[in-house]
Scaffold this motif. Structure first.
Motif, PDB file in Angstrom:
ATOM      1  N   TRP A  76       2.232   6.835  17.781  1.00 44.16           N
ATOM      2  CA  TRP A  76       1.678   5.532  18.143  1.00 44.16           C
ATOM      3  C   TRP A  76       0.297   5.324  17.531  1.00 44.16           C
ATOM      4  CZ3 TRP A  76       4.805   2.026  19.682  1.00 44.16           C
ATOM      5  CH2 TRP A  76       5.840   2.274  20.582  1.00 44.16           C
ATOM      6  N   LYS A  77      -0.489   6.395  17.429  1.00 43.86           N
ATOM      7  CA  LYS A  77      -1.864   6.239  16.948  1.00 43.86           C
ATOM      8  C   LYS A  77      -1.912   5.697  15.526  1.00 43.86           C
ATOM      9  CE  LYS A  77      -2.355  11.074  15.419  1.00 43.86           C
ATOM     10  NZ  LYS A  77      -3.117  12.335  15.619  1.00 43.86           N
ATOM     11  N   VAL A  78      -0.807   5.843  14.784  1.00 39.11           N
ATOM     12  CA  VAL A  78      -0.744   5.304  13.424  1.00 39.11           C
ATOM     13  C   VAL A  78      -0.242   3.865  13.431  1.00 39.11           C
ATOM     14  CG1 VAL A  78       0.284   5.563  11.140  1.00 39.11           C
ATOM     15  CG2 VAL A  78      -0.397   7.589  12.428  1.00 39.11           C
ATOM     16  N   VAL A  79       0.885   3.614  14.094  1.00 42.92           N
ATOM     17  CA  VAL A  79       1.503   2.288  13.991  1.00 42.92           C
ATOM     18  C   VAL A  79       0.855   1.240  14.892  1.00 42.92           C
ATOM     19  CG1 VAL A  79       3.717   3.051  13.104  1.00 42.92           C
ATOM     20  CG2 VAL A  79       3.347   3.011  15.575  1.00 42.92           C
ATOM     21  N   THR A  80      -0.048   1.653  15.780  1.00 46.37           N
ATOM     22  CA  THR A  80      -0.797   0.650  16.548  1.00 46.37           C
ATOM     23  C   THR A  80      -2.051   0.192  15.807  1.00 46.37           C
ATOM     24  OG1 THR A  80      -1.908   2.436  17.765  1.00 46.37           O
ATOM     25  CG2 THR A  80       0.007   1.405  18.820  1.00 46.37           C
TER      26      THR A  80
ATOM     27  N   VAL B 292       0.866  -1.183   0.000  1.00 48.51           N
ATOM     28  CA  VAL B 292       0.000   0.000   0.000  1.00 48.51           C
ATOM     29  C   VAL B 292       0.899   1.229   0.000  1.00 48.51           C
ATOM     30  CG1 VAL B 292      -1.939   1.158   1.115  1.00 48.51           C
ATOM     31  CG2 VAL B 292      -1.698  -1.330   1.299  1.00 48.51           C
ATOM     32  N   ASP B 293       1.256   1.675  -1.200  1.00 44.18           N
ATOM     33  CA  ASP B 293       2.205   2.775  -1.350  1.00 44.18           C
ATOM     34  C   ASP B 293       1.576   4.118  -1.004  1.00 44.18           C
ATOM     35  OD1 ASP B 293       4.681   3.792  -1.876  1.00 44.18           O
ATOM     36  OD2 ASP B 293       4.491   3.764  -4.045  1.00 44.18           O
ATOM     37  N   SER B 294       0.248   4.211  -1.093  1.00 40.66           N
ATOM     38  CA  SER B 294      -0.432   5.476  -0.804  1.00 40.66           C
ATOM     39  C   SER B 294      -0.586   5.720   0.694  1.00 40.66           C
ATOM     40  CB  SER B 294      -1.818   5.487  -1.459  1.00 40.66           C
ATOM     41  OG  SER B 294      -2.618   4.426  -0.962  1.00 40.66           O
ATOM     42  N   TRP B 295      -0.297   4.704   1.501  1.00 42.77           N
ATOM     43  CA  TRP B 295      -0.406   4.844   2.953  1.00 42.77           C
ATOM     44  C   TRP B 295       0.683   5.774   3.472  1.00 42.77           C
ATOM     45  CZ3 TRP B 295       3.104   3.445   6.805  1.00 42.77           C
ATOM     46  CH2 TRP B 295       2.609   3.452   8.120  1.00 42.77           C
ATOM     47  N   ASP B 296       0.331   6.649   4.393  1.00 40.99           N
ATOM     48  CA  ASP B 296       1.286   7.577   4.991  1.00 40.99           C
ATOM     49  C   ASP B 296       1.238   7.481   6.511  1.00 40.99           C
ATOM     50  OD1 ASP B 296       2.201   8.641   2.589  1.00 40.99           O
ATOM     51  OD2 ASP B 296       0.700  10.244   2.572  1.00 40.99           O
ATOM     52  N   ILE B 297       2.376   7.735   7.142  1.00 43.92           N
ATOM     53  CA  ILE B 297       2.413   7.872   8.597  1.00 43.92           C
ATOM     54  C   ILE B 297       1.987   9.299   8.917  1.00 43.92           C
ATOM     55  CG2 ILE B 297       3.812   7.705  10.686  1.00 43.92           C
ATOM     56  CD1 ILE B 297       5.692   5.837   9.217  1.00 43.92           C
ATOM     57  N   GLN B 298       0.699   9.473   9.133  1.00 43.96           N
ATOM     58  CA  GLN B 298       0.181  10.811   9.404  1.00 43.96           C
ATOM     59  C   GLN B 298       0.773  11.343  10.711  1.00 43.96           C
ATOM     60  OE1 GLN B 298      -1.740  12.503   7.342  1.00 43.96           O
ATOM     61  NE2 GLN B 298      -2.045  10.824   5.883  1.00 43.96           N
ATOM     62  N   GLY B 299       1.339  12.547  10.643  1.00 40.37           N
ATOM     63  CA  GLY B 299       1.881  13.178  11.843  1.00 40.37           C
ATOM     64  C   GLY B 299       3.315  12.816  12.160  1.00 40.37           C
ATOM     65  N   VAL B 300       3.997  12.083  11.264  1.00 42.28           N
ATOM     66  CA  VAL B 300       5.400  11.748  11.518  1.00 42.28           C
ATOM     67  C   VAL B 300       6.245  13.021  11.524  1.00 42.28           C
ATOM     68  CG1 VAL B 300       5.973  11.377   9.076  1.00 42.28           C
ATOM     69  CG2 VAL B 300       7.293  10.207  10.858  1.00 42.28           C
ATOM     70  N   LYS B 301       7.242  13.050  12.392  1.00 44.25           N
ATOM     71  CA  LYS B 301       8.194  14.154  12.444  1.00 44.25           C
ATOM     72  C   LYS B 301       9.581  13.593  12.145  1.00 44.25           C
ATOM     73  CE  LYS B 301       5.662  16.497  16.190  1.00 44.25           C
ATOM     74  NZ  LYS B 301       5.794  17.041  17.575  1.00 44.25           N
ATOM     75  N   SER B 302      10.340  14.292  11.322  1.00 44.61           N
ATOM     76  CA  SER B 302      11.687  13.815  11.008  1.00 44.61           C
ATOM     77  C   SER B 302      12.605  14.993  10.740  1.00 44.61           C
ATOM     78  CB  SER B 302      11.666  12.878   9.796  1.00 44.61           C
ATOM     79  OG  SER B 302      11.232  13.563   8.638  1.00 44.61           O
ATOM     80  N   ALA B 303      13.885  14.776  10.992  1.00 43.20           N
ATOM     81  CA  ALA B 303      14.885  15.816  10.748  1.00 43.20           C
ATOM     82  C   ALA B 303      16.223  15.152  10.470  1.00 43.20           C
ATOM     83  CB  ALA B 303      14.999  16.754  11.948  1.00 43.20           C
ATOM     84  N   VAL B 304      17.047  15.852   9.699  1.00 41.46           N
ATOM     85  CA  VAL B 304      18.394  15.388   9.370  1.00 41.46           C
ATOM     86  C   VAL B 304      19.379  16.500   9.700  1.00 41.46           C
ATOM     87  CG1 VAL B 304      19.959  14.713   7.507  1.00 41.46           C
ATOM     88  CG2 VAL B 304      17.610  13.858   7.517  1.00 41.46           C
ATOM     89  N   SER B 305      20.460  16.156  10.363  1.00 33.59           N
ATOM     90  CA  SER B 305      21.566  17.099  10.531  1.00 33.59           C
ATOM     91  C   SER B 305      22.795  16.491   9.868  1.00 33.59           C
ATOM     92  CB  SER B 305      21.836  17.387  12.010  1.00 33.59           C
ATOM     93  OG  SER B 305      22.284  16.228  12.681  1.00 33.59           O
ATOM     94  N   ILE B 306      23.565  17.322   9.201  1.00 32.68           N
ATOM     95  CA  ILE B 306      24.715  16.850   8.425  1.00 32.68           C
ATOM     96  C   ILE B 306      25.997  17.415   9.013  1.00 32.68           C
ATOM     97  CG2 ILE B 306      25.827  16.876   6.154  1.00 32.68           C
ATOM     98  CD1 ILE B 306      22.983  17.081   4.965  1.00 32.68           C
ATOM     99  N   ASP B 307      26.909  16.517   9.332  1.00 26.59           N
ATOM    100  CA  ASP B 307      28.228  16.922   9.809  1.00 26.59           C
ATOM    101  C   ASP B 307      29.138  16.967   8.589  1.00 26.59           C
ATOM    102  OD1 ASP B 307      30.531  17.473  11.154  1.00 26.59           O
ATOM    103  OD2 ASP B 307      30.468  15.721  12.477  1.00 26.59           O
ATOM    104  N   GLY B 308      29.053  18.063   7.873  1.00 27.09           N
ATOM    105  CA  GLY B 308      29.762  18.217   6.607  1.00 27.09           C
ATOM    106  C   GLY B 308      28.921  19.073   5.685  1.00 27.09           C
ATOM    107  N   THR B 309      29.014  18.816   4.385  1.00 28.76           N
ATOM    108  CA  THR B 309      28.242  19.583   3.409  1.00 28.76           C
ATOM    109  C   THR B 309      27.541  18.628   2.454  1.00 28.76           C
ATOM    110  OG1 THR B 309      30.261  19.789   2.091  1.00 28.76           O
ATOM    111  CG2 THR B 309      29.669  21.649   3.490  1.00 28.76           C
ATOM    112  N   LEU B 310      26.270  18.852   2.234  1.00 28.00           N
ATOM    113  CA  LEU B 310      25.473  17.988   1.371  1.00 28.00           C
ATOM    114  C   LEU B 310      25.806  18.233  -0.099  1.00 28.00           C
ATOM    115  CD1 LEU B 310      23.065  15.967   1.142  1.00 28.00           C
ATOM    116  CD2 LEU B 310      21.564  17.971   1.015  1.00 28.00           C
ATOM    117  N   ASN B 311      26.014  17.140  -0.840  1.00 28.59           N
ATOM    118  CA  ASN B 311      26.224  17.192  -2.294  1.00 28.59           C
ATOM    119  C   ASN B 311      27.426  18.044  -2.702  1.00 28.59           C
ATOM    120  OD1 ASN B 311      24.000  15.519  -2.859  1.00 28.59           O
ATOM    121  ND2 ASN B 311      22.587  17.264  -2.848  1.00 28.59           N
ATOM    122  N   ASP B 312      28.443  18.065  -1.864  1.00 25.82           N
ATOM    123  CA  ASP B 312      29.663  18.820  -2.171  1.00 25.82           C
ATOM    124  C   ASP B 312      30.824  17.831  -2.238  1.00 25.82           C
ATOM    125  OD1 ASP B 312      31.854  20.453  -2.373  1.00 25.82           O
ATOM    126  OD2 ASP B 312      31.277  21.784  -0.725  1.00 25.82           O
TER     127      ASP B 312
END
Length: 357
Positions: A193-197, A157-177
């Motif tokens: 939890w309300k999604v994955v339960t 089910v590719d159309s399924w989404d984790i509604q309300g997910v929060k995510s972040a990335v921090s890079i120690d360096g430089t992206l695409n350099d």
């Protein structure tokens, strides 16, 4: 008294199969699934990819990731931490990478065509109705729901989404350099939890319970053209195979055998305290039943005969049965530890039931 005779060839075949079956092995050593205790966070976490909250500082690191087959140590280090509270399941992952690059920006693109980080979650441990979550260094997400593994022709089910997910990335360096050398990137994810339960039988936050979870990192060799990164191709123009590095080894190059995933125990204790967890005894029988199931499913020679060969598990002898019926077959056995009937159906779904039911 009925006596059954086997030819020497048949006995040799069964012995060889018996040695190959059980928990996945490498060089004769069993690859028991890893386990991790996720403690309760003591404050509201800020999802910024930094992991500098007090609770994260107290949370233990997992073992370093290993090659998916469990044979090799990866070129670059990867490790994770987990926490939870009443709203979210939290994951923090540290990814060593000298060249941090990513190109995919559209959600629900096939993210593993970039270097990526992946989470797999099976709440009930029955190998059905599980979640997959992927993200790259641009914080582009791909989340999907699978009704069954690919081997059982499950629906994705590719159309399924984790509604309300929060995510972040921090890079120690430089992206695409490509002009410098990076240290790596850190991923932080909060999954509601309300999604994955929703797909779990209990439908509740698993306090003092475990879920089957695994983590994967896909890493590609790369080419550079005018300073731009892309997946490396061989002399014939085909993409070179990726590296798959995981938290709990699969024993095979396939993340979609959920019976190999690790155990995450969600302790009610606050982070900084200590708790303990052991894999349940019945699950060691379950490991063996799935090895028998894979043999039957793949049509291996003598696999059906092997099902009913007695096997010692944790000092107890079991004798599984292959029960054929109008709609297929079951592989089952009564546990000598709990008295429960442990069953794998033809479509691979596992269940554990009281004998009286």
């Amino acid at each position: 008294m009925k006596t059954t005779f086997f030819s020497q060839t048949s006995i040799c075949s069964l012995v060889l199969l018996l040695l190959c079956f059980g928990i996945a092995t490498v060089n004769g050593q069993e690859l028991e699934p890893r386990n991790y205790i996720a403690y309760k966070a003591t404050e509201k976490l800020i999802i910024d990819g930094q992991g500098d909250d007090t609770s994260w500082q107290k949370a233990p690191w997992s073992q370093d990731y290993i090659d998916i087959e469990g044979k090799k140590v990866p070129d670059y280090r990867t490790r994770m931490k987990m926490l939870w509270d009443n709203e979210y399941l939290y994951v923090l992952t540290e990814i060593e990478e000298p060249h941090v690059w990513a190109t995919l920006k559209q959600r629900d693109t096939v993210i593993f065509y970039n270097n990526d980080f992946e989470i797999f979650i099976d709440p009930d441990g029955d190998t059905h109705n599980y979640y997959e979550y992927e993200m790259n260094a641009l914080n582009t997400l791909w989340d999907l729901f699978l009704t069954k593994p690919y081997r059982n022709n499950g629906k994705v089910v590719d159309s399924w989404d984790i509604q309300g997910v929060k995510s972040a990335v921090s890079i120690d360096g430089t992206l695409n350099d490509s002009s410098d050398t990076d240290m790596g990137w850190t991923v932080e994810v909060a999954i509601p939890w309300k999604v994955v339960t929703e797909a779990s039988r209990g439908g509740h936050v698993p306090e003092n319970e475990f879920w089957r979870i695994n983590f994967s990192r896909v890493n590609w060799k790369f080419d550079l053209a005018q300073g731009r990164y892309s997946r490396k191709k061989d002399d014939s123009g085909k993409f070179m195979p990726e590296y798959n590095w995981v938290w709990s080894p699969q024993g095979v190059i396939n993340m979609h055998e959920p019976e190999h995933w690790g155990y995450v125990y969600f302790s009610a204790k606050e982070v900084g305290e200590k708790d303990s967890f052991s894999i349940p005894q019945d699950d060691y029988i379950k490991f063996y039943l799935y090895s028998l199931y894979r043999g039957v499913l793949q049509g291996k020679k003598d696999a059906e005969k092997l099902v009913e060969v007695p096997r010692e598990i944790l000092g107890k002898t079991i004798k599984p049965s292959l029960e054929k019926h109008r709609f297929g077959y079951n592989i089952w056995v009564k546990s000598p530890f709990t008295g429960k009937i442990l069953v794998i159906q033809e479509d691979g779904e596992f269940s554990s039931v009281d004998e009286k039911e």
